[in-house]
Design a protein around this motif. Structure first.
Motif, PDB file in Angstrom:
ATOM      1  N   LYS A 228       4.136   9.602   8.537  1.00  0.00           N
ATOM      2  CA  LYS A 228       3.232   9.077   7.501  1.00  0.00           C
ATOM      3  C   LYS A 228       3.393   7.573   7.325  1.00  0.00           C
ATOM      4  O   LYS A 228       2.415   6.814   7.379  1.00  0.00           O
ATOM      5  N   THR A 229       4.658   7.150   7.119  1.00  0.00           N
ATOM      6  CA  THR A 229       4.909   5.724   6.903  1.00  0.00           C
ATOM      7  C   THR A 229       4.481   4.912   8.119  1.00  0.00           C
ATOM      8  O   THR A 229       3.860   3.849   7.982  1.00  0.00           O
ATOM      9  N   THR A 230       4.800   5.422   9.289  1.00  0.00           N
ATOM     10  CA  THR A 230       4.426   4.711  10.514  1.00  0.00           C
ATOM     11  C   THR A 230       2.910   4.541  10.579  1.00  0.00           C
ATOM     12  O   THR A 230       2.411   3.446  10.878  1.00  0.00           O
TER      13      THR A 230
ATOM     14  N   ILE B  38       5.293  -0.651  -1.430  1.00  0.00           N
ATOM     15  CA  ILE B  38       6.243   0.064  -0.596  1.00  0.00           C
ATOM     16  C   ILE B  38       7.091   1.020  -1.426  1.00  0.00           C
ATOM     17  O   ILE B  38       7.224   0.871  -2.627  1.00  0.00           O
ATOM     18  N   GLN B  39       7.658   1.973  -0.704  1.00  0.00           N
ATOM     19  CA  GLN B  39       8.424   3.046  -1.321  1.00  0.00           C
ATOM     20  C   GLN B  39       9.570   2.500  -2.183  1.00  0.00           C
ATOM     21  O   GLN B  39       9.830   2.984  -3.273  1.00  0.00           O
ATOM     22  N   GLU B  40      10.251   1.474  -1.689  1.00  0.00           N
ATOM     23  CA  GLU B  40      11.413   0.946  -2.418  1.00  0.00           C
ATOM     24  C   GLU B  40      10.999  -0.060  -3.480  1.00  0.00           C
ATOM     25  O   GLU B  40      11.843  -0.751  -4.050  1.00  0.00           O
TER      26      GLU B  40
ATOM     27  N   MET C  75      -0.351   2.631  -0.063  1.00  0.00           N
ATOM     28  CA  MET C  75       0.748   2.925  -0.976  1.00  0.00           C
ATOM     29  C   MET C  75       1.679   3.965  -0.360  1.00  0.00           C
ATOM     30  O   MET C  75       1.253   5.053  -0.004  1.00  0.00           O
ATOM     31  N   ASP C  76       2.951   3.592  -0.255  1.00  0.00           N
ATOM     32  CA  ASP C  76       3.918   4.497   0.352  1.00  0.00           C
ATOM     33  C   ASP C  76       4.816   5.083  -0.735  1.00  0.00           C
ATOM     34  O   ASP C  76       5.728   4.417  -1.214  1.00  0.00           O
ATOM     35  N   GLU C  77       4.532   6.294  -1.126  1.00  0.00           N
ATOM     36  CA  GLU C  77       5.254   6.968  -2.205  1.00  0.00           C
ATOM     37  C   GLU C  77       5.568   6.029  -3.370  1.00  0.00           C
ATOM     38  O   GLU C  77       6.719   5.810  -3.719  1.00  0.00           O
TER      39      GLU C  77
HETATM   40 MG   LIG Z   1       8.047   7.404   4.820  1.00  0.00          MG
END
Ligand SMILES: [Mg+2]
Ligand SMILES: Nc1ncnc2c1ncn2[C@@H]1O[C@H](COP(=O)(O)OP(=O)(O)OP(=O)(O)O)[C@@H](O)[C@H]1O
Lengths: 225, 378
Positions: free
Chosen positions: B41-43, B82-84, B161-163
């Motif tokens: 997914k992220t990729t 990003i996720q972080e 949007m990543d999580e």
């Molecule tokens: Mg990911």
């Protein structure tokens, strides 16, 4: 002994003050150069893809630090003489102190600039910053506290090493010590040593304040929240 | 519009992270990339803004091949969370949010106005207070909001949007999701949103792209995904309780009997009895003169002298539904209620509809029928 030291200080305060000023000048000159060189070199070798070079540079700087100062002065005098430059006095001492000061600054700069949380870099890149913008807007500001800590270490360390520079005619508080040794006057040696220590401690405290003030507010410990 | 055509990613080590994905995300559509950890997914997301270079295939954004654009320019036109979270700790909230506007060379006044607007939009008020704060001075939920605000900074048409609601407690998370849905209805961005949480996907997505081991398994609306899972993997991923999940997707408004017949509190008992006979009901809702829902009247209590009016025999209601309530909640309320009928009222407690068990079962049955039909065909 204490009374002779005090007497010397009260009668020769002008002379001691002048030596202190010389001492500070040498240390600041050298560390000013070290900071410029250290930052430039540190930032240069911390770019992606230069990990090998960084290893090498840090290794060499580390080795330099293990060379006894007197030996380094000797070596530098020979080199400077061969180059036709002023080979005694302040020049070789400043050059030597610059080299010594380089390691803490270089080491702190590279580890800090390279060790930034990858999420910061990813965020910057993902929002469209160029690598140069990431360096100046993200990596370096975040590395400021570590760079300042390195500078502080370098300065405090060099205050001690600079004392030996008096041996080759650079002046400074080391003169008191060498004169004391030559004339077997322990009070002079002690006054010199005491002044060097006090100077180191004073600069350490003052630079601690500077370090805190120069830290971006969001990175300071104890921010509210 | 974002279009991925036969997109493949093989990392230098040989890992095939993405394997021939073709996917279209239309203007204003909210597309969720869903799948188990490590499915790519992220990729996939990062290939859209070129943080990860593609191995083969093409991606176009707004009709233009991303390979033909400068990477930095492409990224400045696409919001990215990003996720972080990745807020810059040495910058204030205002400076963080203004990152992309600054890169684009907006003037200071425009940047400032935009920052204020976004803080207001994301509920970070009082705005003047939050402007000056540093990330270290925010709670986790507030940081997530600033992360989203920063992605919206230069008002991009596209958001990746990543999580973005990853590491926060479930309650704050639900609230952020609700608020984001409200904002999205207003701003209509084209969104690609990564999550591995099926509930989040169903709640937020117009479309869900379910991935497995780098491949796209099914690309469908949430209700299609629940009703007609493409294969056993999808069935397993959406879970055994997909009927209940499907109930979550439908609101009471869609199935309620609106404008239900009711009696007034000043009607006579005889009138109420006649109405019950006519409608073949044993309970009727009672409303006041102003349409306010007051409670129920049952067949057992309408026997009495004609002088008595309905208002004197009201059985108080136990539960109330609202038109926007999802059916799973309505079902839960009805199981608690004695009548098997859920009164639906608006904010002013005026009666606007009724949901009966029969009605609910009917809609449940439809879900099943759809699913059977879906599974029967290849
Ligand atoms: Mg990911
Ligand atoms: N930079 C990289 N180099 C090599 N392999 C990578 C790299 N990034 C990701 N991978 C691999 O590619 C695959 C897909 O990773 P990806 O990050 O896209 O997964 P994901 O679906 O986002 O998972 P998660 O839900 O855990 O975030 C994984 O097997 C991962 O190990």
């Amino acid at each position: 002994m204490l009374s002779t030291m005090l007497r010397y200080l009260t009668t020769h305060w002008e002379y001691v003050g002048q030596l202190t000023a010389e001492h500070i000048r040498i240390v600041f000159l050298a560390n000013g150069l070290a900071v410029v060189l250290g930052l430039a070199l540190g930032i240069f070798i911390s770019k992606r893809g230069r990990e090998g070079l960084a290893e090498l540079v840090l290794y060499v700087a580390g080795i330099l630090l293990t060379v006894p100062s007197l030996a380094l002065y000797g070596i530098l005098m020979a080199i400077l003489k061969a180059l036709g430059l002023m080979s005694i006095g302040i020049v070789p001492v400043v050059v030597a102190l610059t080299l010594y000061g380089l390691l803490p600054i270089l080491r702190n700069t590279t580890t800090a600039v390279r060790g930034i949380d990858p999420a910061m870099i990813e965020a910057g890149r993902g929002m469209g910053m160029s690598e140069t913008q990431i360096l100046w807007r993200v990596r370096i500001p975040l590395a400021v506290p570590a760079i300042m800590a390195g500078l502080r270490q370098a300065i405090v360390m060099n205050v001690g090493i600079a004392a030996i520079g008096a041996y080759i005619g650079a002046g400074g508080l080391g003169q008191l010590i060498f004169r004391g040794i030559a004339n077997t006057r322990a009070d002079l040696v002690l006054v010199g040593a005491l002044c060097v220590s006090l100077l180191a401690i004073g600069l350490d405290v003052a630079l601690g304040v500077v370090e805190r003030l120069s830290t971006p507010r969001g990175l300071r410990k104890g921010v509210r929240g | 519009m974002i279009e991925l055509r036969d997109v493949t990613k093989v990392f230098p080590g040989g890992t095939q992270a993405v394997d021939g994905i073709t996917l279209v995300v239309h203007e204003g559509e909210f597309c969720v990339l869903l799948g188990p950890s490590g499915c790519g997914k992220t990729t996939t997301l990062k290939m859209i803004n070129r943080l990860v270079p593609l191995t083969s295939g093409t991606i176009t954004v707004g009709g233009r091949d991303i390979q033909k654009l400068r990477a930095t320019e492409l990224r400045r036109r696409i919001g990215y969370a990003i996720q972080e979270i990745g807020l810059f700790p040495h910058m204030t909230v205002a400076q963080n949010i203004a990152t992309v506007p600054r890169l684009l060379g907006w003037r200071k006044a425009k940047r400032r106005a935009r920052v204020r607007e976004l803080l207001g939009l994301l509920g970070l008020t009082p705005v003047d207070e939050f402007l000056r704060r540093y990330p270290a001075e925010l709670s986790g939920g507030q940081r997530q909001r600033v992360g989203v605000a920063r992605a919206l900074g230069a008002d991009p048409a596209i958001l990746l949007m990543d999580e973005p609601f990853g590491a926060i407690d479930p309650i704050t998370r639900e609230r952020l999701q609700d608020e984001f849905l409200r904002i999205q209805r207003e701003i209509r961005k084209t969104v690609v949103f990564v999550t591995h949480d099926i509930h989040e996907a169903i709640k937020l997505g117009d479309k869900i792209a379910l991935m497995k081991e780098g491949r796209l398994i099914q690309h469908a609306t949430p209700s299609q995904l629940l009703a007609q899972p493409a294969d056993d993997f999808v069935r397993g991923f959406v879970g055994t309780d997909r009927t209940l999940k499907a109930l979550r997707l439908t609101s009471v408004r869609e199935i309620m009997d609106s404008g239900p017949l009711s009696v007034r509190d000043d009607d006579s008992l005889a009138a109420a009895r006649r109405a019950m006979d006519r409608l073949e009901r044993s309970f009727l809702p009672v409303v006041g003169e102003d349409g306010l829902f007051l409670g129920w009247v049952g067949r057992n209590s309408v026997l009495g002298p004609p002088s008595v009016c309905v208002g004197d025999r009201i059985t108080p209601y136990a539960v109330l539904g609202s038109p926007d309530m999802p059916l799973n909640e309505a079902l839960a309320l009805m199981l608690e209620s004695a009548t098997g009928n859920l009164p639906v009222t608006d904010e002013d407690r005026r009666l606007v509809g009724l949901v009966s068990f029969d009605r609910l079962f009917e809609s449940l049955r439809q879900i099943y029928v759809e699913r059977e039909a879906g599974e029967g065909s290849p």
